[in-house]
Design a protein around this motif. Structure first.
Motif, PDB file in Angstrom:
ATOM      1  N   UNK A 137       0.833  -1.205   0.000  1.00  0.00           N
ATOM      2  CA  UNK A 137       0.000   0.000   0.000  1.00  0.00           C
ATOM      3  C   UNK A 137       0.871   1.259   0.000  1.00  0.00           C
ATOM      4  N   UNK A 138       0.722   2.142  -1.008  1.00  0.00           N
ATOM      5  CA  UNK A 138       1.657   3.264  -1.194  1.00  0.00           C
ATOM      6  C   UNK A 138       1.798   4.192   0.008  1.00  0.00           C
ATOM      7  N   UNK A 139       0.678   4.611   0.602  1.00  0.00           N
ATOM      8  CA  UNK A 139       0.754   5.572   1.700  1.00  0.00           C
ATOM      9  C   UNK A 139       1.421   4.956   2.937  1.00  0.00           C
ATOM     10  N   UNK A 140       1.065   3.726   3.237  1.00  0.00           N
ATOM     11  CA  UNK A 140       1.669   3.062   4.394  1.00  0.00           C
ATOM     12  C   UNK A 140       3.146   2.803   4.141  1.00  0.00           C
ATOM     13  N   UNK A 141       3.489   2.414   2.909  1.00  0.00           N
ATOM     14  CA  UNK A 141       4.887   2.197   2.555  1.00  0.00           C
ATOM     15  C   UNK A 141       5.693   3.473   2.726  1.00  0.00           C
ATOM     16  N   UNK A 142       5.149   4.574   2.255  1.00  0.00           N
ATOM     17  CA  UNK A 142       5.852   5.851   2.365  1.00  0.00           C
ATOM     18  C   UNK A 142       6.023   6.270   3.818  1.00  0.00           C
ATOM     19  N   UNK A 143       4.992   6.043   4.630  1.00  0.00           N
ATOM     20  CA  UNK A 143       5.065   6.453   6.029  1.00  0.00           C
ATOM     21  C   UNK A 143       6.097   5.619   6.798  1.00  0.00           C
ATOM     22  N   UNK A 144       6.015   4.291   6.663  1.00  0.00           N
ATOM     23  CA  UNK A 144       6.930   3.410   7.410  1.00  0.00           C
ATOM     24  C   UNK A 144       8.366   3.605   6.938  1.00  0.00           C
ATOM     25  N   UNK A 145       8.580   3.652   5.630  1.00  0.00           N
ATOM     26  CA  UNK A 145       9.937   3.835   5.114  1.00  0.00           C
ATOM     27  C   UNK A 145      10.466   5.231   5.423  1.00  0.00           C
TER      28      UNK A 145
END
Length: 240
Positions: A137-145
């Motif tokens: 999931x793009x938004x979750x990926x961006x937040x965690x990374x």
């Protein structure tokens, strides 16, 4: 758009010319070093590429902060683009540094504080990229990374100042170091020329990688729209 593409093609060409001239200057303009002879010439690329890696990670750090503060995907694209370029530069730095170390120290690798922190820097940003692959999931990926990218950057100043804080096989800073340190004027000019070339290479590589990330996002959006359009047609076929 065509004008911008033409500008970037010229940027690639100019970068290639500068790097070619820098290679010539390293071997035919810079004088040999008093103790190391000609093998020290690795220094020019080794230090300049390490600088490029640190600068790329610094930009990635701000990209992570920018995304967490704004939730705009463009910041995440910048963070991952610069992280990948920084990782590539770090890998090259470790490889050519090992070649230099073999000639000067007699070993390919030793757990010197500078080498150790650089090795962990490599592992941290490999982990950063692996983390992005595991989260779909793009938004979750961006937040965690983004959070992990900020954590990974903490090793950059640790690596940079390791030769000041601890006793290492690496020499103390030559550029901007203690009184009495420095480079021969011809070495200094050649180094600045190489530094400009490597920095330009970093910039054009980041731009290409950023463009790829933007195109990937566009493909994802188009694929999602096609799925949404296909869903009603499928449901109609079932009811019929």
């Amino acid at each position: 758009m065509k004008g911008k593409e033409g500008t970037w093609r010229l940027a690639w060409l100019a970068t290639a010319i500068v790097l070619g001239l820098a290679g010539y200057a390293i071997f035919f303009v810079a004088p040999p070093e008093l103790r190391q002879g000609n093998v020290y010439r690795i220094f020019f690329f080794h230090v300049a590429i390490a600088w490029g890696a640190f600068l790329a990670f610094f930009i990635s750090f701000f990209g992570c902060i920018g995304y967490l503060a704004s939730r705009q995907q463009e910041w995440d694209w910048l963070a991952v683009s610069t992280a990948e370029v920084g990782l590539a530069f770090t890998t090259i730095t470790l490889i050519i540094g090992s070649i230099w170390g073999k000639e000067i120290w007699g070993v390919w690798w030793t757990w010197d504080p500078r080498l150790t922190t650089a090795f962990f820097l490599e592992l941290l940003y490999i982990s950063y990229l692996m983390l992005r692959v595991m989260i779909v999931e793009p938004d979750r990926r961006a937040m965690v990374s983004g959070v992990f990218g900020i954590f990974a950057f903490l090793d950059v100043p640790l690596c940079y100042f390791s030769i000041v804080w601890w006793r290492t096989l690496h020499p103390q800073p030559i550029i901007g170091g203690a009184p009495g340190t420095g480079l021969d004027p011809r070495m200094w000019y050649v180094f600045l020329f190489v530094l400009v070339g490597i920095t330009a290479l970093m910039v054009v590589m980041i731009r290409e990688r950023y463009r790829l990330e933007a195109l990937r996002r566009q493909v994802g959006v188009l694929a999602a729209e096609l799925e949404e359009r296909a869903a009603p047609d499928e449901s109609k076929g079932v009811t019929a």
